[in-house]
Design an enzyme around this catalytic site. Structure first.
Site, short mmCIF file in Angstrom:
data_model
loop_
_atom_site.label_atom_id
_atom_site.label_comp_id
_atom_site.label_asym_id
_atom_site.label_seq_id
_atom_site.Cartn_x
_atom_site.Cartn_y
_atom_site.Cartn_z
CG HIS A 195 -2.02 0.95 1.23
ND1 HIS A 195 -1.83 2.30 1.29
CD2 HIS A 195 -3.35 0.75 1.15
CE1 HIS A 195 -3.01 2.90 1.25
NE2 HIS A 195 -3.95 1.98 1.15
NE ARG A 212 -3.23 7.87 -1.54
CZ ARG A 212 -3.32 6.68 -2.10
NH1 ARG A 212 -3.32 6.57 -3.42
NH2 ARG A 212 -3.41 5.59 -1.38
#
Ligand code: FAD
Length: 631
Positions: free
Chosen positions: A250, A270
């Site tokens: 990740h 994000r």
């Protein structure tokens, strides 16, 4: 054995995360006596840690969303190596599974007009993740547990016993799957973590739902249970593992302070507007949009920023590329000397959203950074870097039934492979757990119905072998399981991590030979009750077997695709798109690796894509067959 506790069930579900609980609910609803076993406390599984949400094309935030778009996004994310039937079933059934959760009592965040709210995530064309703030997994587990309790109450009304059809065995680790003379599943063997007492379960069907393997790597978002037990149990039972080279790093884990390195920073940061910057304050992701995704992602910051308000007329910000792309980009920035002070990059939401909006949308992240790093994310950027997060590879299963090649053995959730191809999109795990957890329950029920009264018997010789293996670490021996584990984690991180090279993977395999040998001399002190050293010694053999599969497959696949990046073979090679790598154990217990063709993608599914896009992934003969209408 004097202290062997015995139980008899129709189905044993190993694992009480989302996949295990959904499978158990289904098995019980199909009328089967079902046991759920978990080595952690009930409720403590990775599912509870899931933050961002569950992907399902309900079309609440954008009415254009549908299963076909979700299927396309999933295949693109997996770089077309996904089992296409699994990706199809997943995309079609995910909305039903989410709505079903509401009938169990789930309360998702809502849109102003009262529908389930859906948020943006990397690789998803439309806002698609149903969520509860950034604590979605908690709601999922709470709801599934509530459903289990309600089924137990139904059973109590009918039989006077809450556990007559559905019982949870918490803090019990399964160490072996047992088979009868005919090679079909006969049960499972394990031990109570607290007392060390051995337990034998007779059952013709076992569903593996044990999650992933992250604890074999030094920097990981995963917690202590993720030691690849289900993968190793399946291997030793005679089933196969598929594409173990694909590990998701990740892009955003915490990098500082060292004690919390690897803890996840959710992609929702994000999705909700957060941007990545390097030490020169540059939004560097614009430099890392690969050719296959060009055309779908914005070229300028202005366009990317406009997309949040007007997604119809603008392209997505490149911070929302699939995870493998973002993780590699961060890795390159750090390597080029443009990293943050503690070896990551900056993730900033503080200049993008008002403080109260950040604390409303991302309460856990706000709390996590304040408590663990003394960083106020409403006022300053976070420092983030890649962390081992998820394994795309797993037990090879039939898409429709979740059956493995061993009669009576099923697998669902993160332990199963194929669904996500070479890279999983965020949010697609929680939906995978529910879709295929349910299917595993149905598959096991159909298998048991077909068996009639002829259930495989457990053999005494297998009980003796399992007991002997479990007791082996209580020998007078020199090696310490903690030392071996820490060496394994460091080497896997360094040699088979986010960027791989032939010499380093070979070195990893030699390291594994050495650790295998030393594992024969692992010894633990004390007795069976309350003995974590003993537990680790038993987990270690699983990690070693699984890591060998990862390293062998990483060496064999001479291309870079999704969660497998070979620095010496940087491109994606269409010839490899048609190849799955399969690991099995031979009669001597040695891991063997072979190539196997990827199942063909049906013509109607291929027709969901533009030919120009397919030409980036498929070989010429495949494209010709497509043009001739017979792909
Ligand atoms: P788990 O939920 O991990 O459950 C595994 C179970 O198996 C546990 O009960 C464990 O005790 C048991 N077990 C293991 N070995 C044994 C054994 N030998 N004997 C008995 N029991 C055993 N995915 C998303 O889709 N959206 C997200 O927002 C998201 N956020 C995430 C955030 C974090 C921090 C993490 C770590 C993951 C996230 N993921 C997310 C991924 C997702 O949470 C996991 O992939 C998923 O929950 C795995 O579910 P599972 O049911 O397969 O396994």
């Amino acid at each position: 054995m004097t202290d062997l506790e015995r139980h008899e069930y129709d189905v044993i579900v190993i694992g009480a995360g989302g996949a295990g609980l959904r499978a158990a609910i289904e098995a019980r609803e199909q009328g089967l006596r079902t046991a759920v076993i978990c080595k952690s406390l009930f409720g403590k599984a990775h599912t509870v840690m899931a933050e961002g949400g569950i992907a399902a094309s309900m079309g609440n935030a954008n009415a254009k969303d549908n299963w076909q778009t979700h299927f396309r996004d999933t295949m693109r994310g997996g770089k077309f190596l996904n089992n296409p039937r699994m990706a199809e079933l997943h995309a079609k059934e995910a909305p039903m599974r989410v709505w079903e959760l509401e009938t169990y009592g789930a309360l998702f965040d809502r849109t102003p007009d009262g529908k389930i709210s859906q948020r943006n995530f990397g690789g998803h064309e439309y806002p698609r993740l149903a969520h509860v703030g950034d604590r979605t997994g908690l709601e999922l587990i709470r709801t599934l547990q509530q459903k289990i309790v309600s089924l137990q109450q139904d059973d109590h009304r009918e039989t006077g016993d809450y556990e007559s059809r559905l019982r949870v065995f918490a803090e019990l680790t399964v160490t072996d799957i047992l088979k009868g003379d005919d090679g079909a599943v006969s049960g499972a063997f394990g031990y109570w973590r607290e007392t060390g007492g051995f337990v034998l379960f007779s059952a013709p069907a076992v569903i593996l739902a044990t999650g992933g393997i992250g604890k074999s790597f030094k920097v990981t978002s995963n917690s202590w249970e993720y030691t690849g037990d289900g993968h190793a149990l399946a291997l030793r039972a005679g089933a196969s593992l598929i594409n173990m080279e694909f590990i998701q790093f990740h892009p955003t884990g915490m990098v500082w302070p060292p004690s919390v390195k690897g803890i996840l920073v959710t992609e929702s940061v994000r999705g909700d507007g957060g941007v990545l910057r390097n030490s020169e304050d540059k939004r560097f992701m614009f430099d890392y949009v690969p050719d296959v995704f060009r055309g779908q992602y914005a070229d300028t910051e202005e366009e990317a920023d406009r997309w949040y308000k007007d997604p119809e007329n603008n392209k997505r910000p490149p911070e929302l590329l699939p995870r493998d792309e973002v993780a590699r980009a961060i890795n390159s920035e750090v390597k080029e000397g443009r990293g943050s002070p503690h070896g990551g990059v900056f993730l900033d939401v503080s200049t993008r959203l008002p403080a109260e909006e950040i604390t409303r949308r991302l309460p856990s992240m706000h709390h996590q950074f304040k408590e663990l790093a003394d960083v106020d994310i409403t006022a300053e950027p976070m420092e983030v870097g890649p962390t081992c997060h998820y394994v795309m590879g797993g037990v090879e299963v039939d898409a429709d039934t979740a059956a493995t090649s061993v009669p009576g053995l099923y697998a669902a959730g993160e332990v199963a492979g194929g669904m996500h191809g070479s890279n999983r999109l965020g949010g697609n795990s929680l939906s995978d757990l529910l879709v295929f957890g349910r299917r595993a329950g149905v598959g096991a029920a159909e298998y048991i119905a077909a068996l009639g009264d002829s259930r495989p018997a457990i053999r005494d010789v297998d009980i003796d072998r399992s007991t002997e293996t479990a007791l082996a670490p209580f020998r007078d021996a020199s090696e310490n399981p903690y030392t071996l584990h820490s060496e394994l984690q460091q080497k896997m991180n360094d040699l088979v991590g986010i960027i791989r090279r032939e010499e380093e993977v070979r070195e990893a395999l030699e390291m594994l030979d050495g650790l295998d040998e030393r594992a024969e001399s692992v010894g633990v002190e004390g007795n069976r009750p309350f003995n974590p050293g003993w537990h680790l010694a038993l987990d270690l053999r699983n990690m070693l077997a699984v890591c060998r599969c990862v390293a062998l497959a990483a060496l064999e696949r001479t291309e870079s695709r999704g969660g497998h990046t070979r620095e010496d073979f940087p491109g994606m090679d269409p010839q490899w798109r048609g190849v799955n790598l399969i690991c099995t154990l031979d009669d001597t217990g040695t891991v063997q690796l072979k190539r196997q063709p990827v199942p063909e993608i049906r013509q109607d599914l291929l027709e969901l894509f533009e030919r120009t896009e397919l030409s980036k992934y498929l070989t010429e003969p495949e494209l010709s067959r497509l043009d001739a209408g017979s792909a």
